[in-house]
Design a protein around this motif. Sequence first.
Motif, PDB file in Angstrom:
ATOM      1  N   ARG A  48       0.807  -1.217   0.000  1.00  0.00           N
ATOM      2  CA  ARG A  48       0.000   0.000   0.000  1.00  0.00           C
ATOM      3  C   ARG A  48       0.839   1.265   0.000  1.00  0.00           C
ATOM      4  O   ARG A  48       0.301   2.367  -0.118  1.00  0.00           O
ATOM      5  CB  ARG A  48      -0.946  -0.004   1.188  1.00  0.00           C
ATOM      6  N   PHE A  49       2.180   1.128   0.118  1.00  0.00           N
ATOM      7  CA  PHE A  49       3.068   2.298   0.075  1.00  0.00           C
ATOM      8  C   PHE A  49       4.122   2.066  -0.993  1.00  0.00           C
ATOM      9  O   PHE A  49       4.748   1.002  -1.050  1.00  0.00           O
ATOM     10  CB  PHE A  49       3.753   2.529   1.426  1.00  0.00           C
ATOM     11  N   LYS A  50       4.320   3.075  -1.845  1.00  0.00           N
ATOM     12  CA  LYS A  50       5.339   3.008  -2.886  1.00  0.00           C
ATOM     13  C   LYS A  50       6.106   4.322  -2.908  1.00  0.00           C
ATOM     14  O   LYS A  50       5.567   5.380  -2.560  1.00  0.00           O
ATOM     15  CB  LYS A  50       4.707   2.742  -4.261  1.00  0.00           C
ATOM     16  N   ALA A  51       7.346   4.273  -3.333  1.00  0.00           N
ATOM     17  CA  ALA A  51       8.178   5.480  -3.432  1.00  0.00           C
ATOM     18  C   ALA A  51       9.290   5.217  -4.434  1.00  0.00           C
ATOM     19  O   ALA A  51       9.675   4.068  -4.672  1.00  0.00           O
ATOM     20  CB  ALA A  51       8.760   5.863  -2.073  1.00  0.00           C
ATOM     21  N   ASN A  52       9.810   6.298  -5.010  1.00  0.00           N
ATOM     22  CA  ASN A  52      10.798   6.125  -6.074  1.00  0.00           C
ATOM     23  C   ASN A  52      12.237   6.332  -5.619  1.00  0.00           C
ATOM     24  O   ASN A  52      13.129   6.442  -6.454  1.00  0.00           O
ATOM     25  CB  ASN A  52      10.492   7.076  -7.240  1.00  0.00           C
ATOM     26  N   THR A  53      12.494   6.380  -4.306  1.00  0.00           N
ATOM     27  CA  THR A  53      13.873   6.440  -3.829  1.00  0.00           C
ATOM     28  C   THR A  53      14.075   5.364  -2.770  1.00  0.00           C
ATOM     29  O   THR A  53      13.154   5.047  -1.986  1.00  0.00           O
ATOM     30  CB  THR A  53      14.251   7.806  -3.229  1.00  0.00           C
ATOM     31  N   ALA A  54      15.274   4.812  -2.736  1.00  0.00           N
ATOM     32  CA  ALA A  54      15.588   3.768  -1.771  1.00  0.00           C
ATOM     33  C   ALA A  54      15.489   4.290  -0.348  1.00  0.00           C
ATOM     34  O   ALA A  54      15.083   3.562   0.570  1.00  0.00           O
ATOM     35  CB  ALA A  54      16.979   3.206  -2.047  1.00  0.00           C
ATOM     36  N   GLN A  55      15.869   5.551  -0.129  1.00  0.00           N
ATOM     37  CA  GLN A  55      15.848   6.102   1.217  1.00  0.00           C
ATOM     38  C   GLN A  55      14.419   6.216   1.739  1.00  0.00           C
ATOM     39  O   GLN A  55      14.157   5.943   2.922  1.00  0.00           O
ATOM     40  CB  GLN A  55      16.513   7.475   1.237  1.00  0.00           C
ATOM     41  N   ALA A  56      13.484   6.584   0.881  1.00  0.00           N
ATOM     42  CA  ALA A  56      12.087   6.641   1.299  1.00  0.00           C
ATOM     43  C   ALA A  56      11.573   5.258   1.656  1.00  0.00           C
ATOM     44  O   ALA A  56      10.829   5.083   2.631  1.00  0.00           O
ATOM     45  CB  ALA A  56      11.231   7.260   0.193  1.00  0.00           C
ATOM     46  N   LEU A  57      11.963   4.243   0.888  1.00  0.00           N
ATOM     47  CA  LEU A  57      11.549   2.876   1.188  1.00  0.00           C
ATOM     48  C   LEU A  57      12.165   2.391   2.496  1.00  0.00           C
ATOM     49  O   LEU A  57      11.522   1.668   3.267  1.00  0.00           O
ATOM     50  CB  LEU A  57      11.939   1.948   0.034  1.00  0.00           C
ATOM     51  N   ARG A  58      13.413   2.793   2.764  1.00  0.00           N
ATOM     52  CA  ARG A  58      14.053   2.417   4.034  1.00  0.00           C
ATOM     53  C   ARG A  58      13.279   3.008   5.209  1.00  0.00           C
ATOM     54  O   ARG A  58      13.013   2.320   6.206  1.00  0.00           O
ATOM     55  CB  ARG A  58      15.505   2.897   4.056  1.00  0.00           C
ATOM     56  N   LYS A  59      12.929   4.282   5.106  1.00  0.00           N
ATOM     57  CA  LYS A  59      12.196   4.934   6.190  1.00  0.00           C
ATOM     58  C   LYS A  59      10.828   4.297   6.389  1.00  0.00           C
ATOM     59  O   LYS A  59      10.348   4.160   7.520  1.00  0.00           O
ATOM     60  CB  LYS A  59      12.064   6.428   5.895  1.00  0.00           C
TER      61      LYS A  59
END
Length: 314
Positions: free
Chosen positions: A229-240
């Motif tokens: 349900r959550f997506k993001a285009n940077t690895a750092q956002a996915l880490r957080k």
Amino acid sequence: MHSSISGSNGKMFDLNDIALFVQVVRCGSFAEAARHAGMPPNTVSRRIQQLEARLGTRLLQRSTRKLSLTPAGQDFHERCAGGIDGLIEAGQALMLGSREPSGRVRVAAPADIFDFFPMEWITYFLQAYPRVQLEFVLSDARADLIAEQIDIAFRGGPLPDSGYVGRQLVRTLGDNLVASPAYLAEHGVPATLADLGQYDCLAPAQPGGRARWRLHGPQGAEEVQVSGRFKANTAQALRKAAVAGLGIALLPHMMVLPDIQAERLVTVLPQYQQMSHGLSVLYPSRRHLPAAVSAFIDFVVERLGEVSGDVAGR
């Protein structure tokens, strides 16, 4: 005073004109190069035209918006830039009576580089080399080393055949599946790769809403479709997002190592990894790197080598 050399065809080449050509490329315009050289822009343009006439080829494509190198100009710049820098550096060393690295080093790097390259390392480097200035250009887009006057560019993944010099900083490493202890306590721990289809997985947005992860495990390469349900285009956002308990992420080990050590994240299905291509550094010149550039590259290799060695030993 003019310094000149004679080519095999008997034509004379003014080293000052070659140095001026290198300056035009780095500045990106005749006007800016003229300002640095302290001469009128039309003089700079005329001298570059004279150099092209002596070489018998066009080096620069002129347009109303910007200058760009022709293929011949790219090759000529790569061959000459290091030599010109070497001459300038040699003169500076004689004047200063020292070979101490000095000057500006302009670095292109991913936007999140300081999440795994501690700012304390920059402090240490600048203290060790007080006559060096570092300029970081942070963006996830790939920089044009010539147009943006970049001395060093950090690149992840495989290196394209760009004509630049590439040097691997961190060997190929595995990306790991990670999640927060709280998420796993609430949803349970997946037992197989196929189980990931039943969990919230954190991945960049994909057409159709599902992502495909290809991982290497005991049986070789396997694929699994995941969604969340959550997506993001940077690895750092996915880490957080993973630290916040939003799901399971597939991230570079170097990035999540501090979180694993602090128990903010734990490894999921540790027998599976997605192989990455490590981290490399690119620079335009093949020889005669400025001392400041060479010193920074050596420093980065040493520090990241220490980190990747720790990772490899885990």
